[in-house]
Scaffold this motif. Structure first.
Motif, PDB file in Angstrom:
ATOM      1  N   LEU B 423      81.157  55.986  -0.208  1.00 19.75           N
ATOM      2  CA  LEU B 423      80.860  56.983   0.825  1.00 19.75           C
ATOM      3  C   LEU B 423      81.084  58.395   0.276  1.00 19.75           C
ATOM      4  CD1 LEU B 423      80.385  57.486   3.972  1.00 19.75           C
ATOM      5  CD2 LEU B 423      82.860  57.506   4.149  1.00 19.75           C
ATOM      6  N   ILE B 424      82.222  58.602  -0.350  1.00 15.87           N
ATOM      7  CA  ILE B 424      82.534  59.940  -0.886  1.00 15.87           C
ATOM      8  C   ILE B 424      81.599  60.265  -2.053  1.00 15.87           C
ATOM      9  CG2 ILE B 424      84.319  61.355  -1.944  1.00 15.87           C
ATOM     10  CD1 ILE B 424      86.375  59.669  -0.411  1.00 15.87           C
ATOM     11  N   PHE B 425      81.344  59.262  -2.877  1.00 17.75           N
ATOM     12  CA  PHE B 425      80.496  59.452  -4.049  1.00 17.75           C
ATOM     13  C   PHE B 425      79.091  59.897  -3.632  1.00 17.75           C
ATOM     14  CE2 PHE B 425      77.685  57.607  -7.353  1.00 17.75           C
ATOM     15  CZ  PHE B 425      78.186  58.288  -8.451  1.00 17.75           C
ATOM     16  N   ALA B 426      78.581  59.265  -2.571  1.00 18.27           N
ATOM     17  CA  ALA B 426      77.222  59.571  -2.114  1.00 18.27           C
ATOM     18  C   ALA B 426      77.131  60.978  -1.539  1.00 18.27           C
ATOM     19  CB  ALA B 426      76.791  58.546  -1.074  1.00 18.27           C
ATOM     20  N   SER B 427      78.252  61.484  -1.053  1.00 10.63           N
ATOM     21  CA  SER B 427      78.192  62.789  -0.383  1.00 10.63           C
ATOM     22  C   SER B 427      78.201  63.969  -1.356  1.00 10.63           C
ATOM     23  CB  SER B 427      79.355  62.914   0.599  1.00 10.63           C
ATOM     24  OG  SER B 427      80.553  62.867  -0.120  1.00 10.63           O
ATOM     25  N   TYR B 428      78.456  63.710  -2.661  1.00  5.78           N
ATOM     26  CA  TYR B 428      78.484  64.814  -3.635  1.00  5.78           C
ATOM     27  C   TYR B 428      77.153  65.559  -3.696  1.00  5.78           C
ATOM     28  CZ  TYR B 428      82.746  62.859  -5.544  1.00  5.78           C
ATOM     29  OH  TYR B 428      83.997  62.399  -5.703  1.00  5.78           O
ATOM     30  N   LYS B 429      76.084  64.782  -3.576  1.00 13.22           N
ATOM     31  CA  LYS B 429      74.764  65.381  -3.765  1.00 13.22           C
ATOM     32  C   LYS B 429      74.233  66.040  -2.499  1.00 13.22           C
ATOM     33  CE  LYS B 429      73.353  62.190  -7.416  1.00 13.22           C
ATOM     34  NZ  LYS B 429      72.439  61.124  -7.779  1.00 13.22           N
ATOM     35  N   MET B 430      75.027  65.958  -1.434  1.00  8.09           N
ATOM     36  CA  MET B 430      74.547  66.489  -0.166  1.00  8.09           C
ATOM     37  C   MET B 430      74.644  68.007  -0.144  1.00  8.09           C
ATOM     38  SD  MET B 430      75.744  65.047   3.460  1.00  8.09           S
ATOM     39  CE  MET B 430      75.410  65.924   4.943  1.00  8.09           C
TER      40      MET B 430
END
Lengths: 251, 558
Positions: B423-430
């Motif tokens: 979840l946290i990893f995916a949010s980096y690119k946001m």
């Protein structure tokens, strides 16, 4: 194997002796007579088997399960209701040999009736369909679930009884046979499961072909079942259900 | 209490029979009569649950000498509330939703019978009642799915459902045969007592009866809960009425999880069956999630989502967390039921206007626009890996300190950790104006979810399995050799880390781009054909039909 067994093999049909029953049903046109044949055909076989009181050889049980599988499997592609019913009957009655060997001899007549009663009822309902639509061939006409709710409801419930759905006698007969064979001859128990699966499958195909489908103007002009006849069929089905529940006591 | 136990399944049954008999007199009122019956059934179920929570002793009533037993215990009372509650929502929703459909009365009769069968299944105190209810559910589901009798695809997929259910029904008959032969009783309570007294009674082929029966029960649960290779019916039965889909996804499909929980006293004494549940559940969870992501039809995506969730539920049983599976099942039932009942409205509104505000989440998820701003990678890696772990450990330490001695709990913690990290990893690119605010919100949400999950599941544990020895036995039955366990954890970690690395470097390197593209396209082709499982079954059925036709031609009138 004495002559009694061979005669019994006609009435508790074992392939190829089963052909006699199948052909007889095919040749008969009177619905009531046909219903009577479906009701009573296995009884002489049951009487012979019980009175012979012999131990059924193992190979005969394999023959019986082979017959049951063969007819159940072939019924998958049948579209004419009475022919389908004759195949299901041949398949079901051959199982009575297995029921007999599973220490259910005293109740064999009741088990046979449990299979026969819904079939005889189905013959009468099939007769009603035939009277209205000239033939009882799946896929030829459809949509009667909307145009003929009473007739289709009776057909569905009776079909469920024929394919040994719970509460109807066939369900308990199949269960007791599987339970009796599971640890003695598991191959026969697995065969019974396969037969049960084929009955359900072919039954659903028959149901879809005869009752479901798009609304048809020409079909809808034919009258639905009358209230009295519906009540009679419903009461018969309830009686078959109660008869089925009485089988639970056997357990 | 006896009256309440009978009332719960009897009310919808009696109402269905009355509705059928007086269909023409009742006309549209049939819906209100059915709603009233299910409401009363829900109230009776709530009464039973209240009694159960008040530590009322387990009870049973019997209609026959050794059959016809209905039981009252925490599992049955909890499930009765869930089923009657969901059924009531579906009943009320259908009043207007089904108003213009043909067969309105028939629909309510079948819905009543289905509710009654489900309630009978959860209250079944003997193998015969359980088998009867189990079989009836399949038949009634088929009849509910073909409500639109004119539609060919509906009939086709309803038939697939029926056949799959039959494939699942039959092993349960065999399991009943094995158990009756080994322990000589139909009564479930007596059966479990006898199993506890002598768990190693041998049966056919020298196997322990509990082991063989356990495998057969597990197989039945797989078919009912759409586990991989027995899953095709679930995503394809979307052309049935939406309320039926809601009932199916929120209630009926959970029957597998219920069955495993009902036979928990048997599974406690098995050695390898729970491992089978774990493997099948894990595989189904992964495949279901992959297939869900590849769908462009909202209802089919929801169908595959259910498959994934059911996989996870079975996997939870496989690690010995039976009560957690029940909580998961109920939570999933509620949210999936809501989604199905809302799906029609969402699709209708989306046809007029998508109505999605174009903010950060939309551009990230839908338009796939990623930010080019970078955070310090070491700090972000630490946040990604450490924070979820800390939250999970703290939450579980709060409810039970000895959790970490159970392999099953560690597996679930591991999954939770990977999910949190992902979840946290995916949010980096946001794209966001304030990334730290975003991370804080994500971490806070994660902490609330984990804490809630841990506490509620612990409460379920104490309610459903109050005896600590039972809980320990379940975890023990699910345990594997420590070396294999460590190897498994290491392997899964390696796969996940590899996946993260591939995602992180995706699009940055042009090396081997053609190979990557070819692999990706082949994989996409595979999932777009849903791993060819349906094609295989259709081909197999066609061949069977051809063979049957040939046999009929050869044998003619015989």
């Amino acid at each position: 194997m004495d002559l009694t067994w061979w005669i019994a093999a006609l009435f508790l049909p074992l392939f190829p002796f089963s052909a006699v029953f199948v052909v007889l049903v095919r040749k008969m046109s009177n619905t009531w007579l046909k219903g009577l044949v479906f009701l009573l055909w296995p009884q002489p076989g049951v009487w012979l088997v019980i009175n012979n009181a012999g131990i059924i050889p193992q190979w005969l049980l394999y023959w019986a399960i082979g017959t049951a599988i063969l007819y159940a499997f072939r019924a998958l592609v049948l579209r004419e209701l009475f022919q389908w019913l004759s195949f299901i009957a041949a398949s079901a009655w051959s199982i009575l040999w297995i029921v007999y060997s599973g220490n259910n001899a005293p109740d064999l007549m009741l088990f046979a009736l449990g299979f026969s009663l819904p079939m005889a009822l189905m013959v009468l309902i099939g007769g009603d369909l035939e009277k209205r639509f000239s033939t009882v061939y799946a896929g030829l006409y459809g949509g009667i679930s909307e145009s003929h709710p009473r007739l289709s409801a009776m057909f569905v419930f009776t079909l469920l009884a024929v394919i040994a759905t719970p509460l109807f006698p066939g369900f308990f007969t199949m269960m007791s046979s599987i339970m009796a064979q599971m640890l003695v001859t598991p191959v026969i128990a697995l065969g019974l499961l396969l037969v049960w699966l084929f009955w359900s499958w072919s039954g659903i195909l028959m149901l879809q072909g005869l009752v479901m489908g798009p609304f048809d103007e020409a079909t809808s002009r034919k009258p639905d079942l009358g209230a009295l006849r519906t009540a009679w069929y419903s009461l018969s089905l309830v009686a078959v259900g109660v008869f089925g529940l009485s089988f639970a006591v056997v357990f | 209490m006896e009256y309440l136990i009978v009332m719960v399944p009897a009310l919808p049954l009696v109402t269905a029979i009355i509705s059928y008999l007086f269909a023409s007199a009742l006309d549209r009122q049939v819906a209100h009569v059915s709603v009233a019956a299910v409401t009363l059934s829900l109230l009776a179920s709530l009464g039973l649950l209240w009694l159960s929570l008040s530590d009322a002793p387990n009870n049973a009533i019997s209609f026959g000498e050794n059959w016809g037993i209905l039981i009252f215990d925490p599992l049955s009372s909890l499930m009765s509330v869930v089923i009657s509650g969901i059924s009531l929502i579906v009943h009320v929703y259908s009043i207007r939703y089904m108003a213009d459909e043909d067969g309105y009365g028939r629909y309510y009769v079948l819905l009543g019978l289905m509710t009654s069968s489900l309630l009978l299944m959860v209250a079944a105190g003997d193998l015969l009642i359980l088998l009867t209810a189990w079989h009836l559910i399949g038949v009634l589901l088929y009849l509910l799915l073909v409500q639109n009798t004119a539609d060919k695809p509906t009939q086709r997929y309803a038939m697939w459902t029926m056949i799959t259910y039959r494939l699942g029904d039959l092993p349960l008959v065999l399991a009943a045969a094995v158990l009756f032969d080994a322990y000589g009783t139909w009564s479930l309570m007596e059966l479990f007592d006898r199993i506890e007294a002598s768990p190693d009674v041998p049966t056919f082929g020298g196997f322990a009866a509990v082991e063989l029966a356990g495998v057969l029960i597990a197989y039945s649960a797989f078919a009912r809960s759409a586990q991989f290779l027995l899953h095709n019916w679930l995503p394809y039965t979307m052309s049935g009425p939406t309320p039926v889909s809601a009932l199916m996804h929120a209630g009926i499909v959970n029957a597998g999880g219920f069955l495993v929980n009902r036979f928990a006293p048997l599974f406690m004494h098995t050695h390898d069956v729970l491992h089978l549940l774990f493997i099948v559940g894990l595989f189904t969870a992964v495949i279901g999630s992959i297939l869900m992501l590849s769908q462009n039809d909202i209802k089919k995506a929801l169908g595959y989502s259910t498959m994934g969730q059911m996989g996870f539920m079975i996997m939870e049983c496989g690690v010995g967390a039976f009560s957690l599976a029940m909580f998961h099942m109920i939570a999933h039932g509620l949210f999936k039921g809501t989604m199905f009942l809302g799906a029609g409205g969402v699709i209708g509104k989306a046809r007029e206007s998508d109505g999605v505000p174009k903010h950060e989440l939309y551009t990230f998820v839908v338009e796939r626009q990623v930010t080019y701003r970078r955070q310090p990678w070491l700090m972000m890696a630490a946040i990604t890996l450490v924070i979820p772990l800390l939250i999970l450990v703290a939450a579980h330490w709060l409810v039970a300190q000895d959790y970490f001695q159970k392999q099953g709990a560690i597996v679930l913690l591991f999954f939770g950790w990977v999910t949190g990290a992902q979840l946290i990893f995916a949010s980096y690119k946001m794209q966001t104006t304030n990334p730290w605010r975003l991370f804080t919100l994500i971490v806070a949400s994660f902490a609330i979810v984990v804490l809630g999950y841990a506490m509620i599941s612990h409460a379920f544990d104490l309610f459903l399995y109050p005896d600590p020895q039972s809980r320990d036995l379940l975890y023990e039955a699910a345990g594997i050799d420590l070396v294999w366990f460590d190897l498994f954890v290491a392997l899964v970690t390696a796969i996940i880390v590899l996946g993260w690395l591939l995602t992180y470097y995706a699009g940055r390197s042009r090396i081997g781009i053609h190979i990557k593209k070819a692999v990706w396209m082949n994989f996409y082709a595979l999932i777009s054909r849903e791993f060819y499982v349906m094609d295989f079954y259709s081909g197999f059925a066609r061949r069977m039909f051809t063979l049957a036709r040939r046999l009929n031609t050869w044998l003619r009138w015989m």
